[in-house]
Design an enzyme around this catalytic site. Structure first.
Site, PDB file in Angstrom:
ATOM      1  N   CYS A  44      32.364  52.332  43.209  1.00 51.88           N
ATOM      2  CA  CYS A  44      33.480  52.852  44.004  1.00 51.88           C
ATOM      3  C   CYS A  44      34.402  53.681  43.102  1.00 51.88           C
ATOM      4  O   CYS A  44      34.517  53.432  41.905  1.00 51.88           O
ATOM      5  CB  CYS A  44      34.259  51.698  44.625  1.00 51.88           C
ATOM      6  SG  CYS A  44      35.595  52.239  45.721  1.00 51.88           S
ATOM      7  N   ASP A  46      37.504  53.577  43.134  1.00 52.46           N
ATOM      8  CA  ASP A  46      38.726  52.787  42.909  1.00 52.46           C
ATOM      9  C   ASP A  46      39.096  52.757  41.425  1.00 52.46           C
ATOM     10  O   ASP A  46      38.255  52.482  40.563  1.00 52.46           O
ATOM     11  CB  ASP A  46      38.477  51.356  43.428  1.00 52.46           C
ATOM     12  CG  ASP A  46      39.759  50.549  43.513  1.00 52.46           C
ATOM     13  OD1 ASP A  46      40.422  50.378  42.463  1.00 52.46           O
ATOM     14  OD2 ASP A  46      40.101  50.081  44.605  1.00 52.46           O
ATOM     15  N   ARG A  48      40.562  50.726  39.710  1.00 47.84           N
ATOM     16  CA  ARG A  48      40.490  49.424  39.041  1.00 47.84           C
ATOM     17  C   ARG A  48      39.061  49.030  38.663  1.00 47.84           C
ATOM     18  O   ARG A  48      38.835  47.978  38.065  1.00 47.84           O
ATOM     19  CB  ARG A  48      41.106  48.351  39.943  1.00 47.84           C
ATOM     20  CG  ARG A  48      42.570  48.612  40.249  1.00 47.84           C
ATOM     21  CD  ARG A  48      43.038  47.803  41.428  1.00 47.84           C
ATOM     22  NE  ARG A  48      42.349  48.215  42.668  1.00 47.84           N
ATOM     23  CZ  ARG A  48      42.569  47.668  43.859  1.00 47.84           C
ATOM     24  NH1 ARG A  48      43.441  46.680  43.980  1.00 47.84           N
ATOM     25  NH2 ARG A  48      41.916  48.094  44.924  1.00 47.84           N
ATOM     26  N   HIS A 100      32.980  46.190  45.239  1.00 46.11           N
ATOM     27  CA  HIS A 100      34.029  45.304  44.712  1.00 46.11           C
ATOM     28  C   HIS A 100      34.831  44.692  45.854  1.00 46.11           C
ATOM     29  O   HIS A 100      35.106  45.360  46.855  1.00 46.11           O
ATOM     30  CB  HIS A 100      34.944  46.059  43.738  1.00 46.11           C
ATOM     31  CG  HIS A 100      35.791  47.109  44.386  1.00 46.11           C
ATOM     32  ND1 HIS A 100      37.132  46.917  44.668  1.00 46.11           N
ATOM     33  CD2 HIS A 100      35.496  48.358  44.828  1.00 46.11           C
ATOM     34  CE1 HIS A 100      37.612  48.004  45.238  1.00 46.11           C
ATOM     35  NE2 HIS A 100      36.640  48.901  45.350  1.00 46.11           N
ATOM     36  N   CYS A 103      37.962  46.120  48.439  1.00 44.22           N
ATOM     37  CA  CYS A 103      37.679  47.565  48.533  1.00 44.22           C
ATOM     38  C   CYS A 103      38.408  48.154  49.752  1.00 44.22           C
ATOM     39  O   CYS A 103      38.133  47.778  50.895  1.00 44.22           O
ATOM     40  CB  CYS A 103      36.173  47.799  48.656  1.00 44.22           C
ATOM     41  SG  CYS A 103      35.735  49.559  48.701  1.00 44.22           S
TER      42      CYS A 103
END
Ligand SMILES: [Zn+2]
Length: 212
Positions: A44, A46, A48, A100, A103
């Site tokens: 992803c 993302d 993080r 994750h 998400c």
């Protein structure tokens, strides 16, 4: 968390170069000569989720593709080109789809709200929900239902990878040893191997090639 200023990024870069060179003076020279990563990581976007850091990989060890909600879409020429190059040219040994928990893309796909263009990209997650509707609806806790959807979304992406002639030509019926699905937990940083074996559900994909 304090976000560094824009100028700070270049200062950080200089420090990073120094630190890499102190570990290995030939580091960048060697990387400039070519790459032969063992892994293709599909994760992803993302901020993080840090692909290299979470598994202790350095530059040159992992080929990486990221998009919102780590989706494998057969008409996505970007991802399909990455897959073809990684599998056929770089000859990676493993392809990993890493979802994750927490998400935002997965959550947005099923929250019933309008989010604009991104809804088109997330559309296929609604299909994942439809496939596993009974299992997901039986989970009362919304957080646990989300976590399960994250895992099932990864599973479907693994099946989609296994549906490609790229994966089938390279690994045939042994593809389960080379294509993997993981879930990353933002709350404690640990990875979980979802142990997805495409052989468990052959009806999820159809071989594109004869004789496999
Ligand atoms: Zn995400």
């Amino acid at each position: 968390m304090i976000t560094p200023s824009y100028e700070q990024l270049f200062e950080n870069n200089r420090r990073w170069v120094e630190s890499e060179l102190s570990l290995d003076p030939d580091h960048f020279e060697r990387l400039a000569a070519g790459q032969s990563p063992e892994y293709l990581f599909i994760g992803c976007s993302d901020s993080r989720v840090n692909a290299n850091e979470m598994v202790g990989m350095r530059s040159g060890q992992m080929f990486i593709h990221r998009n919102i909600a780590n989706l494998v879409v057969h008409t996505d020429m970007n991802l399909m080109s990455v897959l073809q190059f990684a599998v056929e040219v770089l000859e990676v040994q493993h392809v990993i789809v890493c979802g994750h928990y927490g998400c935002g893309g997965v959550a947005a796909a099923v929250d019933g709200s309008y989010h604009g263009l991104i809804d088109k990209w997330l559309r296929t997650i609604k299909d994942v929900y439809r496939i596993y509707h009974d299992e997901l609806e039986a989970i009362d806790d919304p957080e646990l239902r989300h976590q399960r959807l994250v895992e099932l979304n990864v599973r479907e992406q693994v099946y989609r990878l296994c549906s490609t002639s790229i994966v089938q030509r390279r690994w045939g019926s042994a593809m389960g040893d080379h294509v993997h699905g993981w879930a990353y937990d933002l709350r404690h940083g640990l990875l979980k191997d979802l142990e997805i074996d495409p052989a468990d559900e052959p009806a999820r994909y159809i071989y594109e090639l004869d004789g496999l």
